[in-house]
Design a protein around this motif. Structure first.
Motif, mmCIF file in Angstrom:
data_model
loop_
_atom_site.group_PDB
_atom_site.id
_atom_site.type_symbol
_atom_site.label_atom_id
_atom_site.label_comp_id
_atom_site.label_asym_id
_atom_site.label_seq_id
_atom_site.Cartn_x
_atom_site.Cartn_y
_atom_site.Cartn_z
ATOM 1 N N ALA A 99 0.818 -1.218 0.000
ATOM 2 C CA ALA A 99 0.000 0.000 0.000
ATOM 3 C C ALA A 99 0.855 1.274 0.000
ATOM 4 O O ALA A 99 0.670 2.140 -0.865
ATOM 5 N N PRO A 100 1.835 1.373 0.931
ATOM 6 C CA PRO A 100 2.691 2.576 0.881
ATOM 7 C C PRO A 100 3.495 2.646 -0.409
ATOM 8 O O PRO A 100 3.673 3.725 -0.993
ATOM 9 N N GLY A 103 1.448 3.935 -3.085
ATOM 10 C CA GLY A 103 1.253 5.359 -2.865
ATOM 11 C C GLY A 103 2.431 6.159 -3.399
ATOM 12 O O GLY A 103 2.254 7.153 -4.118
ATOM 13 N N ALA A 106 2.462 6.085 -7.127
ATOM 14 C CA ALA A 106 1.453 6.992 -7.688
ATOM 15 C C ALA A 106 1.966 8.426 -7.700
ATOM 16 O O ALA A 106 1.782 9.158 -8.687
#
Lengths: 150, 202
Positions: A99-100, A103, A106
């Motif tokens: 998830a990080p 992120g 992105a």
């Protein structure tokens, strides 16, 4: 009183499932109509005979063999559950890192695209600014810049 | 040492065995399986009419019983609780096999047509003079001659003691359809038992 509804009402009465508002009517008919009385009696007798003679079947396997089969299936089910649980734990672990990372990725993509758009704007501006209309929005708080060119 | 402290499982009550099984005692659960396996198997056999399926579903019921034993709070007997599990598995299996589809035309004709009021008279003791086991066998044969849909409502109503609305919910049909199916099933059973009496008198 004839017909499907009446017959099923009589059956419901015998089964103790007829709604109270209909019971008195059915009882009145049973007391005055021999055919209805006969049907109610037949339904009662049949129910008693069937319930008191529930068919019995014996497992054709020995105690040991039958239990060994059940135990094996329990163990298989538990192994499957363990694998699922382990898989879910691994997936959760991956997600904690992923998830990080996603992120960050992105953000990198946005920055990269932002730069590319900037270059495009320069390119457009240099190739024929009189034909292009542009609008730029910059958010310092979010750290992004959006260029709208047409 | 540990063995000497072990409970005599064969002498224990169902409640004691359930309590031990909840704590993970597989031997206690094995005793429960041994005690009730014939009843669970019989219920599956009555429903499915197939020995292989009945064995498979009864064993699956025991697996589910082991997995869910913590949910058993003793509102009913353990045997009743386990029987409900196997009944649910049978209903799931029947739905999967979609056997009812093959019977649908017959059912629709019956359920949309007029219900005949007449029903063969079942005498107060139509099985008088027969050995109990023989009567059980003949009733089992009669149940086997019903359509699966009709047999299902009879089993759920007569043996499981479920009310119309509960049968409707379990099977996924209306209460009216439950009542129709039950009536036709009973009429058929009455006819088959009447034949039994005729056979005896011949």
């Amino acid at each position: 009183m004839n017909g499907k509804e009446w017959t099923l009402d009589l059956q419901a009465y015998v089964d103790g499932e007829l709604e109270p508002s209909r019971r008195a009517e059915v009882e009145r008919v049973i007391s005055s109509d021999a055919e209805a009385r006969e049907l109610a009696g037949a339904l009662r007798s049949l129910g008693e005979v069937v319930r008191s003679h529930e068919p019995s079947h014996r497992v054709p396997d020995s105690r040991e063999f039958y239990w060994s089969q059940v135990r094996r299936r329990i163990q298989q089910a538990e192994a499957t559950d363990s694998r699922r649980a382990a898989g879910a734990t691994r997936a959760a672990g991956w997600l904690r890192w992923l998830a990080p990372a996603l992120g960050v990725a992105a953000v990198v993509v946005v920055v990269f695209m932002n730069r590319r758009h900037g270059e495009a704007l320069v390119e457009v501006a240099s190739s024929g600014l009189e034909d292009a209309e542009g609008m730029t929005f910059r958010s310092d708080a979010d750290g992004i810049t959006v260029h709208w060119i047409r | 040492m540990a063995a000497s402290l072990k409970l005599d499982y064969a002498a224990a009550t169902d409640e004691q065995l359930v309590s031990l099984a909840k704590g993970g005692d597989a031997d206690a659960f094995e005793e429960l399986v041994h005690r009730h396996r014939d009843k669970i198997y019989a219920r599956a056999m009555i429903m499915m009419r197939n020995e292989v399926e009945a064995i498979d579903l009864s064993q699956e019921a025991w697996v589910k019983a082991w997995q869910r034993i913590h949910q058993f709070q003793g509102e009913s007997s353990f045997a009743t609780w386990a029987t409900r599990i196997v009944i649910n598995l049978c209903l799931d299996q029947i739905r999967r096999q979609k056997r009812t589809r093959a019977e649908s035309i017959e059912q629709m004709e019956e359920e949309t047509g007029g219900v005949e009021r007449h029903m063969p008279v079942v005498e107060a003791n139509p099985t008088e003079g027969l050995e109990t086991e023989d009567v059980r066998r003949r009733i089992d044969e009669a149940l086997g001659k019903l359509t699966e849909a009709h047999r299902t409502v009879v089993v759920l109503h007569e043996f499981e003691g479920l009310e119309y609305k509960e049968i409707a919910r379990r099977v996924g049909i209306s209460i009216g359809t439950v009542m129709s199916r039950l009536f036709y099933a009973r009429r058929r059973l009455a006819t088959l038992l009447q034949n039994l009496r005729k056979e005896r008198s011949e």
